[in-house]
Design a protein around this motif. Sequence first.
Motif, PDB file in Angstrom:
ATOM      1  N   LEU A   2      39.100  52.147   9.392  1.00 43.44           N
ATOM      2  CA  LEU A   2      39.494  53.413  10.017  1.00 43.44           C
ATOM      3  C   LEU A   2      40.783  53.953   9.386  1.00 43.44           C
ATOM      4  O   LEU A   2      40.871  55.137   9.080  1.00 43.44           O
ATOM      5  N   TYR A   3      41.783  53.072   9.179  1.00 46.30           N
ATOM      6  CA  TYR A   3      43.027  53.529   8.551  1.00 46.30           C
ATOM      7  C   TYR A   3      42.791  53.896   7.082  1.00 46.30           C
ATOM      8  O   TYR A   3      43.311  54.895   6.601  1.00 46.30           O
ATOM      9  N   GLU A   4      41.995  53.100   6.395  1.00 46.87           N
ATOM     10  CA  GLU A   4      41.745  53.367   4.970  1.00 46.87           C
ATOM     11  C   GLU A   4      41.147  54.752   4.753  1.00 46.87           C
ATOM     12  O   GLU A   4      41.483  55.431   3.785  1.00 46.87           O
ATOM     13  N   THR A   5      40.286  55.201   5.657  1.00 46.56           N
ATOM     14  CA  THR A   5      39.597  56.481   5.476  1.00 46.56           C
ATOM     15  C   THR A   5      40.177  57.616   6.325  1.00 46.56           C
ATOM     16  O   THR A   5      39.656  58.726   6.301  1.00 46.56           O
ATOM     17  N   ALA A   6      41.251  57.346   7.056  1.00 52.77           N
ATOM     18  CA  ALA A   6      41.839  58.364   7.937  1.00 52.77           C
ATOM     19  C   ALA A   6      42.502  59.486   7.141  1.00 52.77           C
ATOM     20  O   ALA A   6      42.888  59.317   5.991  1.00 52.77           O
ATOM     21  N   ILE A   7      42.613  60.624   7.801  1.00 52.23           N
ATOM     22  CA  ILE A   7      43.301  61.784   7.236  1.00 52.23           C
ATOM     23  C   ILE A   7      44.644  61.933   7.947  1.00 52.23           C
ATOM     24  O   ILE A   7      44.715  61.830   9.179  1.00 52.23           O
ATOM     25  N   LEU A   8      45.692  62.187   7.175  1.00 49.50           N
ATOM     26  CA  LEU A   8      47.014  62.420   7.768  1.00 49.50           C
ATOM     27  C   LEU A   8      46.990  63.789   8.446  1.00 49.50           C
ATOM     28  O   LEU A   8      46.751  64.805   7.802  1.00 49.50           O
ATOM     29  N   ALA A   9      47.208  63.791   9.749  1.00 43.30           N
ATOM     30  CA  ALA A   9      47.149  65.031  10.521  1.00 43.30           C
ATOM     31  C   ALA A   9      48.521  65.667  10.688  1.00 43.30           C
ATOM     32  O   ALA A   9      48.676  66.878  10.561  1.00 43.30           O
TER      33      ALA A   9
END
Length: 157
Positions: A72-79
């Motif tokens: 989840l962190y590896e593919t997350a987008i910085l919001a």
Amino acid sequence: MKQGYANYKREELFNNLKNVLGKITNISTGIEANLSKKSLDKMTSAKALEKSKNNGFTLDEHFELAAKIKPLYETAILAVAHGNLKNPNDPNVVSIKRFVSAAILNSGKKADVLITVKESIANGHRIYSIELDEINKASERFRGLSDAAEKISGQGN
């Protein structure tokens, strides 16, 4: 009983994730964040569980996605990234970053996983907490967040 069950789930989570503790890199930003036992404790704290519950998710659903923190962190987008709003006088905290990752639970229910990463002078970036939110509710908090998350997961709503 619930508290005992949460403690059981915390222990189970730690045992399942002890091999992935350490640095995890977010693909889109290149930010390496540390995942530690302390991170897992914070991610599954009563407060974190309560936030997910208030957003319509069960304790089991929260733990199900906590167990997937690495992908989840590896593919997350910085919001969003900002200073330490809760304690602006703390000179050690450089920034608080909120990432979002779209997820589908085993039940088929969709969720936005909001991942908080705290950057400090002493410890660099570390995964601080997670919160589950309904796909459309998260975008009310962070404009366009769900749309961005859906683009990477390749699933329309």
